[in-house]
Scaffold this motif. Structure first.
Motif, PDB file in Angstrom:
ATOM      1  N   MET B   1       0.822  -1.205   0.000  1.00 16.77           N
ATOM      2  CA  MET B   1       0.000   0.000   0.000  1.00 16.77           C
ATOM      3  C   MET B   1       0.859   1.259   0.000  1.00 16.77           C
ATOM      4  N   ALA B   2       2.001   1.037  -0.560  1.00 15.33           N
ATOM      5  CA  ALA B   2       2.973   2.132  -0.497  1.00 15.33           C
ATOM      6  C   ALA B   2       2.482   3.366  -1.247  1.00 15.33           C
ATOM      7  N   HIS B   3       1.699   3.124  -2.304  1.00 14.01           N
ATOM      8  CA  HIS B   3       1.304   4.269  -3.128  1.00 14.01           C
ATOM      9  C   HIS B   3       0.190   5.088  -2.492  1.00 14.01           C
ATOM     10  N   ILE B   4      -0.364   4.553  -1.426  1.00 13.70           N
ATOM     11  CA  ILE B   4      -1.409   5.345  -0.766  1.00 13.70           C
ATOM     12  C   ILE B   4      -0.746   6.329   0.188  1.00 13.70           C
ATOM     13  N   SER B   5      -1.041   7.558   0.010  1.00 15.82           N
ATOM     14  CA  SER B   5      -0.350   8.592   0.797  1.00 15.82           C
ATOM     15  C   SER B   5      -0.787   8.582   2.245  1.00 15.82           C
ATOM     16  N   LEU B   6       0.002   9.175   3.032  1.00 16.16           N
ATOM     17  CA  LEU B   6      -0.286   9.244   4.459  1.00 16.16           C
ATOM     18  C   LEU B   6      -1.572  10.008   4.706  1.00 16.16           C
ATOM     19  N   LEU B   7      -1.712  11.027   3.928  1.00 17.15           N
ATOM     20  CA  LEU B   7      -2.896  11.863   4.061  1.00 17.15           C
ATOM     21  C   LEU B   7      -4.154  11.035   3.828  1.00 17.15           C
ATOM     22  N   LYS B   8      -4.052  10.274   2.738  1.00 17.12           N
ATOM     23  CA  LYS B   8      -5.193   9.461   2.379  1.00 17.12           C
ATOM     24  C   LYS B   8      -5.478   8.430   3.464  1.00 17.12           C
ATOM     25  N   ARG B   9      -4.377   7.925   4.008  1.00 16.84           N
ATOM     26  CA  ARG B   9      -4.551   6.898   5.036  1.00 16.84           C
ATOM     27  C   ARG B   9      -5.317   7.463   6.228  1.00 16.84           C
ATOM     28  N   LEU B  15     -12.853   7.881   7.970  1.00 15.90           N
ATOM     29  CA  LEU B  15     -14.052   7.335   7.347  1.00 15.90           C
ATOM     30  C   LEU B  15     -14.443   5.995   8.003  1.00 15.90           C
ATOM     31  N   ALA B  16     -13.418   5.215   8.272  1.00 17.33           N
ATOM     32  CA  ALA B  16     -13.675   3.905   8.891  1.00 17.33           C
ATOM     33  C   ALA B  16     -14.360   4.078  10.232  1.00 17.33           C
ATOM     34  N   GLU B  17     -13.900   5.096  10.944  1.00 25.13           N
ATOM     35  CA  GLU B  17     -14.477   5.334  12.258  1.00 25.13           C
ATOM     36  C   GLU B  17     -15.966   5.636  12.139  1.00 25.13           C
ATOM     37  N   LEU B  34     -11.301  -2.945   4.710  1.00 19.34           N
ATOM     38  CA  LEU B  34     -12.162  -3.039   3.528  1.00 19.34           C
ATOM     39  C   LEU B  34     -12.037  -1.787   2.658  1.00 19.34           C
ATOM     40  N   ILE B  35     -11.969  -0.642   3.343  1.00 21.63           N
ATOM     41  CA  ILE B  35     -11.820   0.592   2.565  1.00 21.63           C
ATOM     42  C   ILE B  35     -10.467   0.595   1.873  1.00 21.63           C
ATOM     43  N   GLY B  36      -9.476   0.054   2.591  1.00 23.99           N
ATOM     44  CA  GLY B  36      -8.155  -0.064   1.983  1.00 23.99           C
ATOM     45  C   GLY B  36      -8.226  -0.852   0.698  1.00 23.99           C
ATOM     46  N   LEU B  37      -8.904  -1.974   0.764  1.00 25.07           N
ATOM     47  CA  LEU B  37      -9.042  -2.826  -0.410  1.00 25.07           C
ATOM     48  C   LEU B  37      -9.773  -2.075  -1.526  1.00 25.07           C
ATOM     49  N   TYR B  38     -10.786  -1.340  -1.096  1.00 22.18           N
ATOM     50  CA  TYR B  38     -11.572  -0.566  -2.054  1.00 22.18           C
ATOM     51  C   TYR B  38     -10.665   0.392  -2.823  1.00 22.18           C
ATOM     52  N   HIS B  39      -9.838   1.092  -2.052  1.00 21.26           N
ATOM     53  CA  HIS B  39      -8.966   2.067  -2.710  1.00 21.26           C
ATOM     54  C   HIS B  39      -7.898   1.395  -3.538  1.00 21.26           C
ATOM     55  N   GLU B  40      -7.468   0.279  -3.076  1.00 22.85           N
ATOM     56  CA  GLU B  40      -6.460  -0.463  -3.815  1.00 22.85           C
ATOM     57  C   GLU B  40      -6.994  -0.827  -5.193  1.00 22.85           C
ATOM     58  N   THR B  41      -8.223  -1.362  -5.199  1.00 21.70           N
ATOM     59  CA  THR B  41      -8.839  -1.745  -6.465  1.00 21.70           C
ATOM     60  C   THR B  41      -9.048  -0.517  -7.342  1.00 21.70           C
ATOM     61  N   LEU B  42      -9.444   0.528  -6.668  1.00 19.03           N
ATOM     62  CA  LEU B  42      -9.734   1.757  -7.395  1.00 19.03           C
ATOM     63  C   LEU B  42      -8.446   2.407  -7.880  1.00 19.03           C
ATOM     64  N   GLY B  43      -7.405   2.253  -7.054  1.00 25.78           N
ATOM     65  CA  GLY B  43      -6.145   2.930  -7.290  1.00 25.78           C
ATOM     66  C   GLY B  43      -5.597   2.677  -8.682  1.00 25.78           C
ATOM     67  N   GLU B  44      -5.700   1.454  -9.125  1.00 28.63           N
ATOM     68  CA  GLU B  44      -5.157   1.103 -10.433  1.00 28.63           C
ATOM     69  C   GLU B  44      -5.774   1.990 -11.507  1.00 28.63           C
ATOM     70  N   SER B  45      -7.093   2.155 -11.419  1.00 33.04           N
ATOM     71  CA  SER B  45      -7.752   2.949 -12.450  1.00 33.04           C
ATOM     72  C   SER B  45      -7.464   4.439 -12.234  1.00 33.04           C
ATOM     73  N   ALA B  46      -7.308   4.814 -10.941  1.00 34.36           N
ATOM     74  CA  ALA B  46      -7.020   6.216 -10.654  1.00 34.36           C
ATOM     75  C   ALA B  46      -5.706   6.600 -11.309  1.00 34.36           C
ATOM     76  N   ALA B  47      -4.803   5.631 -11.282  1.00 38.35           N
ATOM     77  CA  ALA B  47      -3.511   5.895 -11.891  1.00 38.35           C
ATOM     78  C   ALA B  47      -3.643   6.120 -13.384  1.00 38.35           C
ATOM     79  N   GLN B  48      -4.662   5.482 -13.940  1.00 40.08           N
ATOM     80  CA  GLN B  48      -4.861   5.650 -15.374  1.00 40.08           C
ATOM     81  C   GLN B  48      -5.468   7.019 -15.695  1.00 40.08           C
ATOM     82  N   GLY B  49      -5.867   7.717 -14.693  1.00 38.89           N
ATOM     83  CA  GLY B  49      -6.459   9.043 -14.903  1.00 38.89           C
ATOM     84  C   GLY B  49      -7.950   8.990 -15.105  1.00 38.89           C
ATOM     85  N   GLY B  50      -8.565  10.108 -15.118  1.00 39.40           N
ATOM     86  CA  GLY B  50     -10.013  10.166 -15.314  1.00 39.40           C
ATOM     87  C   GLY B  50     -10.725  10.378 -14.002  1.00 39.40           C
TER      88      GLY B  50
END
Lengths: 1042, 215
Positions: B1-9, B15-17, B34-50
């Motif tokens: 989860m290295a690509h997830i920034s501290l801020l985001k974490r 949000l989890a709370e 679970l949210i982590g997983l959500y962002h992870e899945t999402l992250g790939e597409s986020a990297a693609q932009g849009g």
């Protein structure tokens, strides 16, 4: 041969072991003859095998009948053929012949020529245990067990065993051939068929209606089981052509126990429960049909039947005519058969289905009779009408009711395959018109075969909506091949499919046929495997299904063999006593419940009991026993009581403090639970400590309370059993009496089933060991019913009744009542019983009777042949019988006249023969008997001549003071004969006698001293050399002391 | 989860709370995972932009396929629709956590509702014969000899309807469905597997929640 002879042959009812002169026996004998001859010609090597013991019987052959190969001297004959030790293989000393090999047997039968049959008959009659004699006890045992899988070879490696095994196999084959021949024979003789019998019973039931105007009070079958062929009789009785048994209650006489057989109907000795063979005996003439029999037995019925049933009578007349015509058309029926049994005209004609016949024969038979009906024209019409009306619903589903029940019993018999074929063919015939759901089921099974998981689950759910407990539905599923599909689903990995399949299976497995099929398709293995899955629902369902399937032996064995017991035991691990259970824990308890149910089914087999113990099941059962839930407790206690037949379980029940819980549940409000608890106590309480525990936990009072529940016979049997075993302990008897148990027990002496009676009488016998209770028995009028029970036939009951009567007879007032009721005669006649246990128990009971009866001598003399009977029992080989008879003889011999009769019947040599025994109990009573028999003048000398003195002197070496007492008494009597004194002295009797003189018992002192005195007198007379100084000196001193 | 920034974490944590208070079957850490997983899945597409507003249908399906081995298009579409409560064609964080709560750990009642929703293609509150037929049409292996291959399926539908249609109106209402499942739990997934089995649940939870344990 074993099975055929014990089960199929028609032995006479008198108990003398004669074969009845029936056509069936005749053909059986012919078959046996043929087989023996074949054995000789085809298997010469095996037929040379020397029997363990000779077959011996009284032959009609004389020396002159024997020819070459025999050494004939005057009347005696010996064969030239000898065994390895030079003993002849055949020996005749008229009238007895001894034969020791099959070759000799066959030669002898050849010599007997046309007397062959007669010879074979006597041979079989006098050698009821022929197999034991031929092969030795072990092999015969295997053969009798009908267990073809057991291989005796691995147990025996000696040289001649190979021949033995071959012979054993040959005999086994022979047995099977005989049985199948018999079956053919029976099928030919069929006169009356189950359907007709059923319809007749139905019409009789009509007579039971109508309040006061009814002709009969009730008609019922003894068994609700109906086999696939429509018979209700157990298969081994069907071999005799028996179809079903009825209990009819006429308005004016006592209950009639009736057997309907293919040969007609007759009264039997009262079949109450399966297994008691004696009940099947014929006790009346054979009648053509039920109404005729009833007419002859119940005048009331005879009088009224004609008024009510004029029409029916005329019909049956017409029929009998047509039957005669039919009879002429079938000349192959044996003549003898006709003479003996008059075929029932009504039934024979409708006799479409032979009880055990083959299917292939059924169908043409059915057609044939159909054609005949048409051909007989007007008569046929009448008949057809009649059969229509009297055969209500012949083709309805009801017909095949409990069809699958047949499987249970047939699963271990050789006719299994035949039955199965028959079943399937019958199904195909009846199917279409039978089940409204048939096509739905057909479709569902089809979908199951080709559906994916979703469709499969939907189909299974639809199937669950059917009435799966209904037999028609179960059979439809079976017929369409649904069982296989369902079992395949179990091997899939889909949990939902497995659950659905098991839900269906657990219901349809109430049918024995389905169970059998599951077993045959190795379905149990799949089900057991599911117990390993991690889903609790699945485990519970699997266990429940196993509980249903494991209702017969083979299935139980299979469960064990595939490791099922261990897995089931694991299911028991739960916490049943927790107050607030989580849903998960509740599930665990539910799984455990199903597990126990399965174990309960499995525990009916001894090896499984062992397996449960090995798997650590006992402590788990103990924990479940503390559950507050009745539904859990019933199977738990059921399993425990089933297993309590094993010693290790009884010990565990005692040590793990389960008695406490069992006692507690005796006060449950569930009859079944109470029954199992009582029956567990019944099985365990013979152990002293256990029965003390029952008292400690206050279990005796609830047991007595259970006696009040007289309407539940199973419960009553268990409760009385528990009381019986608990009352072996005297402290318990005292406690029981605080609750008036004896009075309640006495009230249960009449009108109870055998199981209850056995226990009740057993308990009363224990109570009667206390003097005060003996009086109570008399005052509560218990003696009368006890004496009545002496005429029963159940041997376990008779053992207890005689014991109890004996215990009662110790009280003189009781004895007066007993003699008034002629009790001594009844007890005495039980000496003739075939069971040695009954014999000895009766003999023991006679002792107090003779001692306490006022005019005992007179009573004994009045029993014609009684003394001869008792003397002859001295030839028994059973130690207990011998001891008891000796004890009885010593009591009888107190009467001079009777002693004279005993002497006439050669009591002296018979007693003398027994003196070599080493059994202490027998020594004791034998010495007593000898002592008393010496009172007849000549007997002292005869005993001496018969050589009893020397062994008697040896008895003094015993440590048992009672043996000393009676031996000394006997020796004293014997010493009155001078020759005996010489022998005694030679055997060194003086020294032990001198020790005995030191006893506290005056009588004993006197006898010992008297004996020594007699010896001394002989010495003084110079008949014996002077004894050693010391001993004489001591004797003198002691003698003076007296 | 290295690509997830501290801020985001930190944002995830916050949000989890909040979400953990709204969701029944998960605790805070689990929600965070679970949210982590959500962002992870999402992250790939986020990297693609849009613009990214949540998990779209395709990504959600890939997840169902990879994680739970689901293959049936129609069912997966139904599952997506059921997750996507607000019907905006995307599953947001809240919908994701709430949906999984039922999907993984739902009570029987929750699961009944969930399954019914999955099967109710057009959200009209009824399962008509047509809908059932659509779900079941491939459930029987065809037999070439048969004249009408759909005949069997039609019969199956009729049979099921007969069993479950308590008010006899020719279609299944939610009440019908609920009642039938309560009577016989096996009917929960009557028209196709839309819930994961125990093994894959265990696998999934192990994978997701254990990962969180080791930061």
């Amino acid at each position: 041969m074993g099975v055929t002879l014990t089960k199929a042959a028609q032995w006479t009812s008198s108990g003398t072991g004669k074969l009845e002169l029936t056509p069936m026996n005749e053909s059986l004998l012919k078959e046996v003859l043929r087989s023996v001859e074949q054995l000789f010609s085809r298997h010469p090597q095996e037929s040379e095998h020397v029997f363990e013991e000779p077959l011996q019987w009284s032959t009609t052959l004389v020396a002159s009948d024997f020819k070459t190969d025999y050494d004939i001297s005057e009347f005696n004959v010996q064969s030239n053929e000898k065994d390895s030790e030079g003993q002849p293989l055949l020996r005749l000393s008229p009238p007895t012949v001894y034969v020791r090999s099959f070759s000799q047997l066959s030669k002898l039968l050849h010599l007997a020529a046309d007397k062959k049959l007669e010879e074979a008959r006597t041979c079989l009659e006098e050698n009821r245990d022929a197999l034991v004699k031929i092969l030795g006890p072990r092999f015969a045992d295997i053969l009798e067990r009908e267990d073809t899988q057991t291989d005796p070879v691995d147990e025996d490696t000696s040289e001649d065993s190979e021949v033995k095994v071959k012979l054993f196999r040959l005999l086994q084959n022979m047995d099977q051939q005989l049985l199948s021949k018999l079956l053919e024979e029976i099928s030919e003789h069929v006169r009356l068929d189950p359907a007709a019998a059923n319809s007749d019973v139905e019409s009789l039931k009509q007579f039971c209606r109508g309040g006061d105007g009814r002709l009969l009070k009730s008609v019922r079958y003894t068994s609700d089981y109906e086999f696939s062929n429509g018979c209700r009789a157990p298969p081994w009785r069907q071999v005799h052509g028996e179809i079903c048994y009825l209990i009819t209650e006429p308005c004016d006489t006592e209950d009639l126990h009736i057997t309907c057989s293919t040969g007609g109907v007759y009264l039997n000795a009262g079949i109450k429960q399966e297994g008691a063979e004696s009940g099947y005996e014929r006790t009346s003439d054979t009648y053509t049909d039920l109404p005729t029999l009833l007419k002859s037995r119940s005048p009331y019925f005879a009088e009224h039947i004609n008024k009510q049933m004029p029409k029916k009578d005329s019909t049956s007349k017409t029929q009998s005519k047509s039957v005669q015509m039919e009879d002429q058309g079938q000349p192959q029926r044996s003549q003898a058969g006709k003479k003996k049994y008059e075929p029932s005209p009504r039934w024979s004609n409708q006799g479409l289905v032979p009880p055990c016949g083959k299917v292939e024969e059924n169908n043409p038979g059915r057609e044939k009779s159909g054609k005949k009906k048409q051909a007989t024209g007007a008569k046929g019409k009448l008949k057809a009408e009649f059969s229509l009306s009297s055969l209500p619903g012949r083709m309805t589903p009801q017909k095949s009711k409990t069809l699958a029940g047949a499987m249970e019993l047939s699963s271990d018999s050789s006719t299994e395959d035949e039955d199965e074929e028959e079943l399937s063919e019958r199904r195909l015939q009846i199917q279409i018109e039978q089940s409204p759901d048939y096509w739905l089921i057909y479709k569902l099974v089809k979908f199951l075969k080709r559906g994916d998981q979703t469709a499969t689950v939907l189909c299974l759910c639809a199937m669950l909506d059917l009435n799966l407990m209904q037999e028609g539905c179960q059979l439809d599923i079976w017929d369409i091949g649904g069982v296989e599909v369902l079992l395949n689903l179990l091997d899939s990995d889909e949990v939902k499919c497995q659950i659905g399949s098991l839900k269906v299976l657990r219901k349809i497995s109430h049918s024995m046929l389905i169970c059998q099929t599951i077993l045959d398709m190795d379905g149990l293995q799949s089900i057991v495997k599911i117990l390993d899955r991690p889903y609790k629902d699945l485990k519970a369902l699997a266990a429940e299904t196993i509980a249903n399937v494991a209702r017969f032996r083979k299935a139980r064995t299979t469960v064990r063999r595939c490791g099922g017991i261990e897995k089931l035991v694991k299911l028991l691990d739960c916490l049943p006593t927790l107050a607030n259970m989580s849903p998960n824990q509740e599930k665990d308890v539910e799984v455990a419940h199903c597990g126990v149910l399965a174990l309960w089914s499995c525990s009916k087999c001894n090896r499984n009991k062992e397996a449960i113990r090995v798997a650590g099941g006992i402590p788990l059962l103990g924990r479940l026993l503390r559950s507050p839930d009745v539904n859990m407790l019933i199977p738990v206690v059921g399993t425990l009581q089933e297993c309590a037949s094993e010693e290790c379980y009884r010990i565990a029940i005692k040590n793990e403090d389960m008695i406490k819980d069992l006692v507690q549940n005796l006060s449950s409000d569930n009859n079944e639970l109470q029954m199992h608890c009582a029956s567990a106590i019944f099985k365990c309480a013979e152990d002293k400590e256990t029965s003390d525990l029952v008292r400690k936990y206050n279990g005796l009072e609830p047991l007595v309370l259970l006696l009040g529940k007289a309407e539940d016979k199973k419960l009553l049997a268990a409760a009385t059993g528990a009381i019986w075993k608990c009352s072996i302990c005297m402290k318990n008897v005292a406690k029981f009496q605080e609750h008036k148990a004896l009075e309640s027990l006495i009230s249960l002496l009449t009108d109870q089933p055998i199981d209850v009676l056995i226990n009740v009488v057993g308990a009363i016998g224990e109570f009667a060991k206390v003097a005060a209770n003996r009086g109570i028995i008399r005052k509560c009028k218990g003696i009368n019913p006890l004496i009545n029970l002496l005429t029963e036939t159940n041997q376990a009951l008779l053992v207890n009744v005689t014991k109890t009567v004996g215990a009662c007879a110790i009280d003189r007032d009781n004895m007066a009542v007993i003699s008034q009721l002629d009790g001594v005669r009844f007890v005495w006649s039980l000496l003739k019983n075939s069971s040695t246990e009954v014999q000895s128990s009766a003999a023991w009971a006679l002792c107090p009777c003779i001692e306490n009866a006022k005019d005992a001598g007179e009573i004994v003399r009045s029993l014609v042949g009684g003394l001869e009977l008792i003397v002859n029992l001295l030839k028994s080989t059973n130690i207990e019988v011998l001891a008891s008879i000796c004890a009885a003889i010593s009591k009888i011999a107190k009467n001079k006249e009777n002693l004279a009769v005993l002497t006439d019947h050669e009591v002296v040599p018979l007693l003398a023969k027994l003196t070599n025994t080493t059994d202490e109990r027998l020594c004791l009573h034998l010495a007593e008997a000898i002592g008393h028999c010496c009172m007849w003048e000549g007997n002292k000398a005869s005993f001496g001549e018969a050589g009893v003195v020397a062994p008697l002197v040896d008895y003094l070496k015993s440590n048992n003071s009672a043996v000393h007492y009676h031996t000394t008494m006997a020796l004293y009597q014997l010493s009155k004969d001078p020759n005996n004194c010489i022998t005694m002295n030679e055997k060194g009797v003086v020294k032990p006698l001198i020790l005995i003189m030191g006893s506290d018992d005056e009588k004993l002192q006197e006898a010992a001293a008297g004996c020594v005195r007699n010896i001394r007198l002989q010495a003084l007379a110079g008949k014996i050399p002077p004894p050693k100084k010391i001993s004489i000196g001591t004797a003198k001193r002691c003698g003076k002391g007296l | 989860m290295a690509h997830i920034s501290l801020l985001k974490r930190k944002a995830i944590h916050a949000l989890a709370e909040t979400l953990s208070k709204q969701v029944e079957h998960f605790n805070e850490t689990e929600v965070e995972a679970l949210i982590g997983l959500y962002h992870e899945t999402l992250g790939e597409s986020a990297a693609q932009g849009g613009a990214v507003t949540g998990l779209d249908r395709n990504r959600f399906r890939m997840l169902l396929y990879h994680m739970f081995g689901m293959t049936d298009d129609m069912i997966m579409a139904g599952v997506f629709r059921t997750f996507d409560k607000d019907n905006d064609k995307f599953v947001n964080e809240k919908e994701w956590v709430k949906g999984l709560s039922v999907f993984l750990r739902g009570t029987l009642d929750e699961r009944i509702k969930y399954c019914f929703n999955v099967y109710d293609l057009n959200n009209d509150g009824y399962l008509s014969k047509e809908k059932m037929f659509n779900f079941l049409k491939d459930s029987l292996l065809g037999q070439p000899s048969e004249e009408d291959p759909d005949e069997g399926v039609k019969e199956l539908v009729e049979m099921t309807l007969k069993k479950m249609d308590h008010d006899h109106d020719g279609r299944l209402s939610f009440d019908d469905f609920k009642k039938a499942v309560k009577e016989e739990n096996l009917l929960l997934e009557a028209f196709g597997t839309c819930l994961p089995d125990t093994t894959s649940i265990e696998k999934f939870e192990h994978q997701v929640f254990q990962k969180q344990g080791k930061p």
